[in-house]
Design an enzyme around this catalytic site. Structure first.
Site, PDB file in Angstrom:
ATOM      1  N   HIS A  90       5.537   6.946   0.203  1.00 35.76           N
ATOM      2  CA  HIS A  90       6.854   7.607   0.269  1.00 35.76           C
ATOM      3  C   HIS A  90       7.434   7.672  -1.145  1.00 35.76           C
ATOM      4  O   HIS A  90       6.797   8.219  -2.025  1.00 35.76           O
ATOM      5  CB  HIS A  90       7.730   6.832   1.260  1.00 35.76           C
TER       6      HIS A  90
ATOM      7  N   ASP B 254       6.890  14.373  -5.787  1.00 30.58           N
ATOM      8  CA  ASP B 254       6.617  13.258  -6.712  1.00 30.58           C
ATOM      9  C   ASP B 254       5.625  13.606  -7.798  1.00 30.58           C
ATOM     10  O   ASP B 254       5.448  12.829  -8.738  1.00 30.58           O
ATOM     11  CB  ASP B 254       6.086  12.058  -5.903  1.00 30.58           C
TER      12      ASP B 254
ATOM     13  N   HIS C 271       1.674  16.044   2.232  1.00 32.34           N
ATOM     14  CA  HIS C 271       3.008  15.823   2.816  1.00 32.34           C
ATOM     15  C   HIS C 271       2.885  15.947   4.329  1.00 32.34           C
ATOM     16  O   HIS C 271       2.119  16.762   4.842  1.00 32.34           O
ATOM     17  CB  HIS C 271       3.995  16.867   2.292  1.00 32.34           C
TER      18      HIS C 271
HETATM   19  C1  SDX Z   1       7.578  11.717  -0.062  1.00 33.51           C
HETATM   20  O1  SDX Z   1       8.655  12.844   4.615  1.00 33.51           O
HETATM   21  C2  SDX Z   1       9.230  13.242   3.528  1.00 33.51           C
HETATM   22  O2  SDX Z   1       9.995  14.179   3.547  1.00 33.51           O
HETATM   23  C3  SDX Z   1       8.964  12.435   2.297  1.00 33.51           C
HETATM   24  C4  SDX Z   1       9.500  12.978   0.997  1.00 33.51           C
HETATM   25  C5  SDX Z   1      11.002  12.922   0.953  1.00 33.51           C
HETATM   26  O3  SDX Z   1      11.601  13.682   0.174  1.00 33.51           O
HETATM   27  O4  SDX Z   1      11.592  12.025   1.619  1.00 33.51           O
HETATM   28  O5  SDX Z   1       9.079  14.323   0.805  1.00 33.51           O
HETATM   29  C6  SDX Z   1       9.011  12.130  -0.193  1.00 33.51           C
HETATM   30  O6  SDX Z   1       7.299  10.678   0.482  1.00 33.51           O
HETATM   31  C7  SDX Z   1       6.503  12.657  -0.553  1.00 33.51           C
HETATM   32  C8  SDX Z   1       5.058  12.114  -0.307  1.00 33.51           C
HETATM   33  C9  SDX Z   1       4.731  11.127  -1.432  1.00 33.51           C
HETATM   34  N1  SDX Z   1       3.457  10.452  -1.137  1.00 33.51           N
HETATM   35  C10 SDX Z   1       2.355  10.710  -1.843  1.00 33.51           C
HETATM   36  O7  SDX Z   1       2.266  11.584  -2.706  1.00 33.51           O
HETATM   37  C11 SDX Z   1       1.179   9.776  -1.517  1.00 33.51           C
HETATM   38  C12 SDX Z   1      -0.085  10.610  -1.317  1.00 33.51           C
HETATM   39  N2  SDX Z   1       0.045  11.405  -0.092  1.00 33.51           N
HETATM   40  C13 SDX Z   1      -0.466  10.822   1.134  1.00 33.51           C
HETATM   41  O8  SDX Z   1      -0.442   9.457   1.244  1.00 33.51           O
HETATM   42  C14 SDX Z   1      -0.129  11.637   2.380  1.00 33.51           C
HETATM   43  O9  SDX Z   1      -0.330  12.950   2.062  1.00 33.51           O
HETATM   44  C15 SDX Z   1       1.240  11.477   3.009  1.00 33.51           C
HETATM   45  C16 SDX Z   1       1.561  10.051   3.300  1.00 33.51           C
HETATM   46  C17 SDX Z   1       2.277  12.042   2.113  1.00 33.51           C
HETATM   47  C18 SDX Z   1       1.231  12.266   4.330  1.00 33.51           C
HETATM   48  O10 SDX Z   1       0.381  11.585   5.195  1.00 33.51           O
HETATM   49  P1  SDX Z   1       0.110  12.164   6.675  1.00 33.51           P
HETATM   50  O11 SDX Z   1       0.994  13.284   7.012  1.00 33.51           O
HETATM   51  O12 SDX Z   1       0.087  10.998   7.606  1.00 33.51           O
HETATM   52  O13 SDX Z   1      -1.298  12.812   6.510  1.00 33.51           O
HETATM   53  P2  SDX Z   1      -2.636  12.028   6.726  1.00 33.51           P
HETATM   54  O14 SDX Z   1      -2.572  10.717   6.022  1.00 33.51           O
HETATM   55  O15 SDX Z   1      -2.940  12.039   8.189  1.00 33.51           O
HETATM   56  O16 SDX Z   1      -3.670  12.942   5.930  1.00 33.51           O
HETATM   57  C19 SDX Z   1      -4.261  14.060   6.578  1.00 33.51           C
HETATM   58  C20 SDX Z   1      -5.631  14.187   5.892  1.00 33.51           C
HETATM   59  C21 SDX Z   1      -6.447  12.896   5.907  1.00 33.51           C
HETATM   60  O17 SDX Z   1      -7.805  13.259   5.801  1.00 33.51           O
HETATM   61  P3  SDX Z   1      -8.691  13.357   7.201  1.00 33.51           P
HETATM   62  O18 SDX Z   1      -8.569  11.991   7.875  1.00 33.51           O
HETATM   63  O19 SDX Z   1      -8.075  14.469   7.999  1.00 33.51           O
HETATM   64  O20 SDX Z   1     -10.100  13.650   6.716  1.00 33.51           O
HETATM   65  O21 SDX Z   1      -5.428  14.509   4.499  1.00 33.51           O
HETATM   66  C22 SDX Z   1      -5.944  13.441   3.690  1.00 33.51           C
HETATM   67  C23 SDX Z   1      -6.066  12.229   4.590  1.00 33.51           C
HETATM   68  O22 SDX Z   1      -7.089  11.365   4.122  1.00 33.51           O
HETATM   69  N3  SDX Z   1      -4.962  13.222   2.625  1.00 33.51           N
HETATM   70  C24 SDX Z   1      -5.274  12.998   1.359  1.00 33.51           C
HETATM   71  C25 SDX Z   1      -4.040  12.903   0.680  1.00 33.51           C
HETATM   72  N4  SDX Z   1      -3.044  13.069   1.562  1.00 33.51           N
HETATM   73  C26 SDX Z   1      -3.617  13.264   2.758  1.00 33.51           C
HETATM   74  N5  SDX Z   1      -6.478  12.855   0.715  1.00 33.51           N
HETATM   75  C27 SDX Z   1      -6.414  12.631  -0.619  1.00 33.51           C
HETATM   76  N6  SDX Z   1      -5.271  12.538  -1.338  1.00 33.51           N
HETATM   77  C28 SDX Z   1      -4.067  12.670  -0.720  1.00 33.51           C
HETATM   78  N7  SDX Z   1      -2.950  12.592  -1.422  1.00 33.51           N
END
Ligand code: SDX
Length: 427
Positions: free
Chosen positions: A264, A363, A305
């Protein structure tokens, strides 16, 4: 609300469920009738769950749209400023000139914190993470305002919102000063909100205040872009804490704790750490491969996201702002910016990211601007918490001023069925 209906057929029964429509966005199916029929919904991570009704912010993840009070984030970032956006989030309308001046003055009059607050800092190690300190000192604010913690009183709710918006920069700067062993700086209320913050962060008692207007403008835009984002994890935490009747300072402290996680708000700090670890564009492919490797917990920080399956509109604005700020500071050849842009280009051409609709989020570029402003990486998530405060308090106030119930999710239980106790000699 519409009079649409949905039918659910299960175990030979058909349940009629109400469907509600909002101004824009998906209809919602009201499922409260399920409990009386012996069912719960099951939605880990609340991927498909609307936890509340709200008028504050709207996001369309597929189109990359973010509206505050109906106004697109791109227009607010270009034409408004942070405190005006705080007013919009709290009251639902942009202020006229008189309202804007009155609101600015109210905030100005509450930037100081009780001097007793400074003793709390002394209990922390100098090398404590700033977010650990912020969780503590923001929650501690509730120890000073016993005269205005009646959450049923609209005036108490409003002064608490003003106090939080006004004092977050002061506490954030105190946190930074404490970790570097410099004296706390008092707010200078003739300065603008963002100038005041940078003065408290980088000023010192031995020299007059000298804030670079370019940096103050960039800081204001960073705060504005973080101001609110619908029902994200930390805002949902604030709402859940608020639903128990907890005081607003305790609720915001809970939001700060939730924001800290690297998935997050902690991602902005993690992006800078990742860019520094990559170190050179020649190593980007190695990190992209790790991000795609299921056996490697590494994720490309700043990408992906829960809602945006297109570009995060804030990331687009942030990328432009990064170019502007670094050019104005003569840092357009910043190596980290070059790595970030190359990483973005490679990721966006890679099937793994395209297939999963993983785009840069808020971010990804924010840390590059914060670094150019001189904010240390460990303070990045504190900046996010400061910027997000009006969103947190607006959602808290919207819930408390309406009808609400204590939040109490249920579960799918897969533990042992009831069984009798086994005495020690028989185990
Ligand atoms: C913020 O919710 C909000 O509005 C938040 C926010 C706000 O203003 O409040 O926008 C702020 O939190 C932005 C996000 C910051 N986080 C990051 O940048 C960390 C990296 N991102 C991930 O951890 C992830 O993308 C999330 C946590 C942001 C979202 O996770 P989800 O929606 O639960 O998606 P998921 O984990 O189920 O991923 C779906 C797929 C998976 O692969 P498969 O299992 O389908 O093969 O996408 C992959 C994940 O492994 N994946 C990534 C990835 N993000 C998702 N793979 C590599 N790198 C990434 N960054």
């Amino acid at each position: 609300m519409s009079d649409k209906k949905a039918s659910l057929s299960i175990d030979g029964k058909t349940l009629d469920l109400k469907v509600h429509s909002g101004t824009i966005g998906p209809d919602v199916i009201e499922v409260s009738a399920l409990t009386g029929n012996g069912y719960f919904t099951y939605d880990p991570g609340f991927v498909s769950t609307a936890a509340c009704e709200s008028k504050i912010t709207y996001i369309d993840g597929d189109k990359g749209i973010l509206l505050h009070g109906g106004y697109p984030i791109e227009q607010l970032a270009e034409q408004s400023d942070y405190l005006e956006t705080c007013f919009l989030l709290l009251y639902g309308e942009l202020p006229n000139a008189d309202q804007k001046e009155a609101f600015f003055n109210k905030v100005r009059m509450h930037t100081m914190v009780n001097d007793q607050m400074s003793t709390f800092f002394k209990g922390f190690r100098r090398d404590a993470h700033p977010m650990a300190i912020m969780c503590g000192v923001v929650g501690a604010l509730s120890a000073f305002y016993h005269d205005s913690l009646d959450i049923t009183d609209e005036k108490h709710r409003e002064i608490s919102a003003i106090r939080l918006i006004a004092k977050m920069p002061t506490l954030a700067a105190m946190t930074y000063k404490y970790t570097i062993g410099q004296p706390f700086m008092y707010p200078q209320n003739h300065l603008s909100y963002s100038e005041n913050f940078l003065h408290m962060m980088f000023g010192n008692p031995c020299e007059p205040s000298n804030v670079n207007p370019v940096l103050a403008k960039a800081m204001d835009k960073i705060f504005l872009l973080h101001a609110d984002h619908e029902q994200n994890a930390s805002t949902s935490t604030v709402r859940l804490a608020g639903s128990t009747g907890a005081n607003p300072f305790a609720c915001i402290s809970a939001g700060i704790a939730a924001l800290w996680g690297p998935s997050h708000g902690g991602a902005n700090e993690a992006v800078l750490d990742m860019l520094n670890e990559i170190g050179d564009a020649s190593r980007i492919d190695e990190f992209v491969a790790r991000a795609k490797d299921k056996d490697d917990p590494f994720r490309l920080m700043g990408f992906g996201h829960r809602v945006y399956k297109n570009f995060d509109p804030r990331a687009k604005v942030m990328k432009l702002a990064a170019d502007e700020v670094l050019a104005e500071l003569g840092l357009e050849n910043d190596p980290l910016l070059k790595i970030a842009k190359r990483l973005e280009q490679i990721a966006l051409e890679d099937e793994y990211f395209i297939e999963r609709k993983l785009y840069p989020n808020v971010d990804f570029y924010s840390g590059i601007i914060l670094k150019a402003i001189g904010i240390p990486t460990s303070m990045f998530t504190v900046i996010f918490a400061l910027g997000r405060t009006p969103g947190w308090v607006a959602h808290w106030n919207e819930m408390i001023s309406g009808s609400y119930r204590i939040g109490r999710p249920r579960q799918l239980y897969t533990g042992p069925a009831q069984r009798d106790f086994v005495s020690l000699d028989k185990r």
